[in-house]
Design an enzyme around this catalytic site. Structure first.
Site, PDB file in Angstrom:
ATOM      1  CG  ASP A 231     -33.976  59.482  -6.848  1.00  0.00           C
ATOM      2  OD1 ASP A 231     -34.816  59.956  -6.060  1.00  0.00           O
ATOM      3  OD2 ASP A 231     -32.788  59.292  -6.526  1.00  0.00           O
TER       4      ASP A 231
ATOM      5  CG  ASP B  78     -42.423  56.156  -4.054  1.00  0.00           C
ATOM      6  OD1 ASP B  78     -41.643  55.326  -3.531  1.00  0.00           O
ATOM      7  OD2 ASP B  78     -43.268  56.795  -3.394  1.00  0.00           O
ATOM      8  CB  VAL B  79     -38.260  51.991  -4.985  1.00  0.00           C
ATOM      9  CG1 VAL B  79     -37.239  52.454  -6.010  1.00  0.00           C
ATOM     10  CG2 VAL B  79     -37.954  52.516  -3.583  1.00  0.00           C
TER      11      VAL B  79
ATOM     12  CG  ASN C  66     -28.287  53.655  -4.196  1.00  0.00           C
ATOM     13  OD1 ASN C  66     -27.291  53.567  -3.497  1.00  0.00           O
ATOM     14  ND2 ASN C  66     -28.904  54.821  -4.414  1.00  0.00           N
TER      15      ASN C  66
ATOM     16  CE1 TYR D  26     -30.157  53.037   5.648  1.00  0.00           C
ATOM     17  CE2 TYR D  26     -28.646  52.199   7.315  1.00  0.00           C
ATOM     18  CZ  TYR D  26     -28.878  52.644   6.025  1.00  0.00           C
ATOM     19  OH  TYR D  26     -27.857  52.668   5.118  1.00  0.00           O
TER      20      TYR D  26
ATOM     21  CE  LYS E 128     -30.271  49.935   3.423  1.00  0.00           C
ATOM     22  NZ  LYS E 128     -30.060  50.000   1.974  1.00  0.00           N
TER      23      LYS E 128
END
Ligand code: NAD
Length: 257
Positions: free
Chosen positions: A37, A66-67, A93, A163, A167
């Protein structure tokens, strides 16, 4: 017995909310969990996830990640493997939201949401699969991926264009990886939560919207992070044999209604 005994799992965005619940449940099932995270700060309050897991008798470490940054994602996978020798699975996630309609959404925020939610998931899948295909199989499986999509990739959320787009794309990315890497023992599924009560939900969404969500959900309550964590555990475990490429709704019947 424990369902993830001796397995090594990375959970992104596990400082707070659903990721935190997943990390705790997986650790309780014997997994060594890497909390990946940008922070250890818990949005809904309380001690950091790795401290809670350690209090509960589980095994977890925090690797700041940081993804959206490829070098950081690759470094986290490399560090995990150098510590534990393999990577059994990753839960993608981590996410950000920026609730706007098309005309309200500026390009900078559009790109920021796509970068963290979608590119972040792509980068994490890429680093994880790159490692997994080099590993010995445990039973039939070399590695498992659980991605977080959302009911808002299936039906439009109020004013959440970037967003929801990410998804929906994550559900597709999941199918593509499942198909392309099945022969190599990689399992890839998604879990699609409905309205879940997390710190972020409480903070970001006004009570009227929550109330409407509650009335719109056939099951007579809102979802909890543990509802999603239990579905993720199923997809992470050998119970999900011959299950790959699915988008498992955990929404109290919202999308069915
Ligand atoms: P949250 O906002 O409570 O937690 C998100 C976590 O991601 C935080 O710990 C944050 O620090 C971390 N994060 C943010 N940007 C990051 C980055 N660049 N790199 C690494 N970590 C980063 O979110 P939540 O409500 O628990 O949602 C978790 C997942 O579940 C998301 O993928 C979300 O789309 C999905 N989901 C949630 C709901 C809901 O109602 N809460 C519904 C459907 C789907």
């Amino acid at each position: 017995g424990l369902r993830l005994a001796d397995q090594v799992w990375i959970v992104t965005g596990a400082a707070s909310g659903i990721g935190r619940a997943i990390a705790r449940l997986f650790a309780s099932q014997g997994a060594r969990v890497v909390v990946a995270d940008v922070t250890q700060q818990v949005i809904e309050g309380g001690p950091p996830t790795i401290d809670v897991i350690s209090t509960e008798g589980g095994n977890a470490i925090y690797l700041p990640t940081d993804v959206a940054q490829r070098e950081q994602v690759d470094a986290t996978v490399a560090e995990t493997v150098s510590r534990y020798g393999r990577l059994d699975g990753i839960v993608n996630n981590a996410c950000i939201r920026h609730a706007r309609t098309l005309l309200e959404m500026d390009e900078g925020n559009w790109e920021r949401v796509l970068k963290v939610n979608l590119t972040g998931t792509y980068l994490c899948c890429r680093a994880a699969v790159g490692q997994m295909i080099t590993q010995e199989r445990r039973g039939e499986v070399r590695g498992r991926i659980v991605n977080l999509s959302s009911q808002h990739g299936m039906i439009a959320a109020p004013s959440d264009i970037a967003y929801g787009t990410t998804k929906a794309a994550i559900a597709y990315l999941t199918r593509q990886i499942a198909v392309d890497y099945a022969a190599q023992g990689i399992v890839c599924n998604a879990v699609a939560p409905g309205k879940i009560q997390t710190g972020a939900t409480g903070r970001a969404i006004d009570p009227d919207v929550l109330d409407r969500a509650h009335r719109r959900t056939p099951w007579p309550r809102l979802g909890l992070p543990d509802d999603v964590a239990r579905a993720a555990l199923f997809l992470a475990s050998d119970d999900a044999s011959f299950v790959t490429g699915i988008n498992l709704m955990v929404d109290g019947g919202w999308t069915a209604a």
